[in-house]
Design a protein around this motif. Structure first.
Motif, short mmCIF file in Angstrom:
data_model
loop_
_atom_site.label_atom_id
_atom_site.label_comp_id
_atom_site.label_asym_id
_atom_site.label_seq_id
_atom_site.Cartn_x
_atom_site.Cartn_y
_atom_site.Cartn_z
N ALA A 1 0.81 -1.21 0.00
CA ALA A 1 0.00 0.00 0.00
C ALA A 1 0.85 1.27 0.00
N LEU A 2 2.15 1.11 0.08
CA LEU A 2 3.03 2.27 0.19
C LEU A 2 4.02 2.31 -0.98
N ARG A 3 4.74 3.39 -1.06
CA ARG A 3 5.71 3.53 -2.14
C ARG A 3 6.89 2.59 -1.96
N ASP A 4 7.56 2.31 -3.11
CA ASP A 4 8.72 1.42 -3.06
C ASP A 4 9.79 1.95 -2.12
N SER A 5 9.92 3.28 -2.05
CA SER A 5 10.94 3.88 -1.20
C SER A 5 10.76 3.51 0.26
N ASP A 6 9.52 3.19 0.64
CA ASP A 6 9.23 2.87 2.04
C ASP A 6 10.03 1.66 2.52
N ALA A 7 10.33 0.73 1.60
CA ALA A 7 11.05 -0.48 1.97
C ALA A 7 12.49 -0.19 2.40
N LYS A 8 13.02 0.96 2.02
CA LYS A 8 14.41 1.29 2.35
C LYS A 8 14.53 2.03 3.68
N ILE A 9 13.44 2.56 4.20
CA ILE A 9 13.49 3.36 5.42
C ILE A 9 13.31 2.44 6.62
N LYS A 10 14.31 2.40 7.49
CA LYS A 10 14.31 1.46 8.61
C LYS A 10 14.51 2.18 9.93
N ASN A 11 13.97 1.59 10.99
CA ASN A 11 14.35 2.00 12.34
C ASN A 11 15.66 1.31 12.70
N LEU A 12 16.38 1.87 13.64
CA LEU A 12 17.72 1.37 13.94
C LEU A 12 17.71 -0.08 14.42
N ASP A 13 16.70 -0.46 15.24
CA ASP A 13 16.71 -1.82 15.77
C ASP A 13 16.62 -2.86 14.66
N VAL A 14 15.89 -2.55 13.60
CA VAL A 14 15.80 -3.46 12.46
C VAL A 14 17.05 -3.38 11.60
N LEU A 15 17.49 -2.16 11.32
CA LEU A 15 18.64 -1.96 10.44
C LEU A 15 19.91 -2.59 11.01
N GLU A 16 20.05 -2.55 12.32
CA GLU A 16 21.24 -3.12 12.95
C GLU A 16 21.41 -4.58 12.58
N HIS A 17 20.31 -5.34 12.60
CA HIS A 17 20.37 -6.77 12.26
C HIS A 17 20.62 -6.97 10.76
N LEU A 18 20.00 -6.13 9.93
CA LEU A 18 20.21 -6.24 8.49
C LEU A 18 21.66 -5.99 8.12
N ILE A 19 22.25 -4.95 8.70
CA ILE A 19 23.63 -4.61 8.37
C ILE A 19 24.60 -5.65 8.92
N ALA A 20 24.31 -6.19 10.09
CA ALA A 20 25.17 -7.26 10.63
C ALA A 20 25.19 -8.46 9.68
N ARG A 21 24.02 -8.79 9.13
CA ARG A 21 23.94 -9.89 8.19
C ARG A 21 24.74 -9.59 6.91
N GLU A 22 24.66 -8.35 6.45
CA GLU A 22 25.42 -7.96 5.25
C GLU A 22 26.92 -8.03 5.51
N ARG A 23 27.35 -7.58 6.69
CA ARG A 23 28.78 -7.66 7.02
C ARG A 23 29.24 -9.11 7.06
N ASN A 24 28.41 -9.99 7.63
CA ASN A 24 28.78 -11.40 7.71
C ASN A 24 28.89 -12.04 6.34
N ARG A 25 28.21 -11.47 5.36
CA ARG A 25 28.31 -11.96 3.99
C ARG A 25 29.52 -11.37 3.27
#
Length: 487
Positions: free
Chosen positions: A326-350
């Motif tokens: 129901a929202l714009r595609d850009s919405d998928a890129k905007i994160k709160n820190l608690d979520v982003l922290e886990h996403l970035i940790a996973r990217e670093r591990n890759r």
């Protein structure tokens, strides 16, 4: 609510301790095809090709809460029969705490068998005990609740009128929940709702609300009349009436009613939708959402589950994706820190190289775009820390920002070179840098490296700081001055 808020909700849900109290049962599904009539009687012959056994009743609430990532315990009474052993083993395999589960040799564990052909239910067979639990079992549950209720963040009561939820048990739950400040959320049944007096929220459907209030709900006026009667007599904080295709209506004891329209979706099977509603609503309240926001998320989840066969659940990912539609595609890129922290940790591990920069980005111009494109070229993904409106005002003074934070976040997120945007309210991004641990920290060429906030943090982890020159002559201040000079 925005996607990033929903993501943060489900991140917090993993720490929610939920106690489910109510009637546990097994749901058996016999699935096959019916292509002929029996020669023995004028009935269809179903050739069973698949059999499924699921938790039903309050067990489906358990399923939903587990699917949402919660830590779940149960408080109920089942039999000592084979079905009781299967039910107990199934709960144990899901990691559910069973200290409050009593097995009574005088009771029959509820089991509902549904025979389906071509996705249509042919017949349902019920095997169960409906009589109220005996005094010994009731006392055992009361002792458990008295000793352990304070360990939970939310109490979810699922009543199927199979005898577990006696008046004494319900009274103790509601009273002690209020004493401890723990939400007691009830999915009610029957025509006497007085037994739920003192609960935090009741979630009846329209028909149940009609029976309980004595008011035929035919329009908005009668809906409000029915809700008013129940709120006046039951000492609730709120009433959430589910209304099928009409959505949901939330009536708080204080404040205006909130009517939430249904989510447009093909309805395949409404079985268990109420279990999903009460589960998601309970998680929302346990995580600190307002009643209105928790009900909104529950409505989204219900719209998903009715598109599935039988007693089903929804996952956090399904709810997040549904909100994202129901929202714009850009919405998928905007994160709160608690979520982003886990996403970035996973990217670093890759092994991916994370680039971080920050700024106000008020009135985005070509200098910003070129700067961000160059920053992205330094690594595998770019995270932009964006000052909130309050932070910009402190840094830039009155009259700023020109563009509010949500718009600035979406504009940045729409750029192909930006992978994630995260808002921060402090004057500096130090907290973000410490949490995300980027490989490369980027700032504008007007800085000296020694002036860059977070440099020590990044360099201590083997990363580096890069300074990038802005396009000459481009700045927000100059654009503002030019606009003002032409007035």
């Amino acid at each position: 609510m925005e996607r990033r808020e929903i993501e943060s909700l489900f991140e917090r849900a993993t720490s929610v301790r939920a106690l489910v109290v109510g009637d546990l049962m097994l749901d058996e599904y016999l699935l096959g095809k019916a292509e002929r009539i029996s020669p023995e009687a004028p009935v269809q012959v179903v050739e069973v090709s698949r059999e499924e056994l699921r938790l039903g009743g309050a067990g489906n609430v358990v399923n939903n809460l587990v699917a949402l990532g919660c830590q779940v315990a149960v408080c109920s009474v089942i039999g000592t029969d084979e079905n009781g052993d299967v039910l107990r083993r199934t709960l144990d395999e899901k990691g559910v705490v069973l200290a409050g589960l009593i097995q009574d040799p005088q009771r029959r564990t509820s089991k509902k068998t549904r025979v389906l052909a071509a996705h249509q239910q042919i017949v349902r067979i019920d095997r169960e005990t409906k009589a109220p639990i005996g005094g010994v079992s009731e006392q055992a549950l009361l002792v458990y609740l008295d000793a352990h209720l304070g360990e939970f963040d939310v109490i979810v009561v699922s009543d199927y009128l199979k005898g577990v939820l006696t008046p004494a048990l319900l009274a103790a739950l509601c009273r002690k929940g209020r004493e401890l400040g723990i939400p007691v959320v009830v999915d009610p049944k029957g025509d006497d709702f007085s037994k739920y007096r003192g609960a935090t929220v009741l979630t009846p459907n329209r028909k149940e609300a009609e029976v309980a209030s004595g008011v035929a709900i035919t329009d908005q006026e009668s809906l409000e009349q029915a809700a008013g009667r129940m709120l006046a007599t039951l000492e609730l904080d709120a009433l959430l009436i589910t209304r099928s295709e009409a959505g949901m209506s939330l009536f708080p004891v204080r404040g205006e009613a909130v009517h939430i329209p249904t989510v447009a979706r093909e309805v395949f099977d409404v079985t268990g939708a109420g279990d999903t509603v009460i589960s998601v609503l309970s998680v929302g309240l346990a995580c600190g959402l307002s009643l209105a926001d928790a009900a909104w998320v529950a409505n989204i989840a219900a719209g998903i589950v009715v598109g599935k066969l039988g007693t089903s659940t929804v996952s956090p990912r399904e709810v997040i994706e549904e909100v994202g539609h129901a929202l714009r595609d850009s919405d998928a890129k905007i994160k709160n820190l608690d979520v982003l922290e886990h996403l970035i940790a996973r990217e670093r591990n890759r092994g991916r190289k994370v680039v971080f920069t920050n700024g106000c980005f008020d009135l985005l111009h070509v200098g910003h775009v070129k700067y961000l494109q160059k920053a992205r070229e330094l690594g595998d993904l770019l995270v932009v820390g964006l000052n909130t409106d309050a932070s910009v005002k402190r840094l830039k003074g009155e009259g700023r920002p020109l563009i509010e934070e949500k718009e600035r976040a979406h504009i940045l997120a729409a750029l192909g070179c930006v992978d994630y945007v995260v808002l921060f309210d402090e004057d500096t991004p130090l907290r973000l840098i410490e949490a995300l641990c980027p490989s490369i920290l980027v700032k504008g060429g007007d800085y000296n490296i020694d002036q860059v906030v977070g440099r020590e943090v990044v360099e201590s982890m083997g990363g580096r700081v890069e300074l990038i020159e802005f396009v000459d002559g481009r700045s927000t201040s100059r654009i503002i001055d030019k606009i003002l000079s032409t007035k």
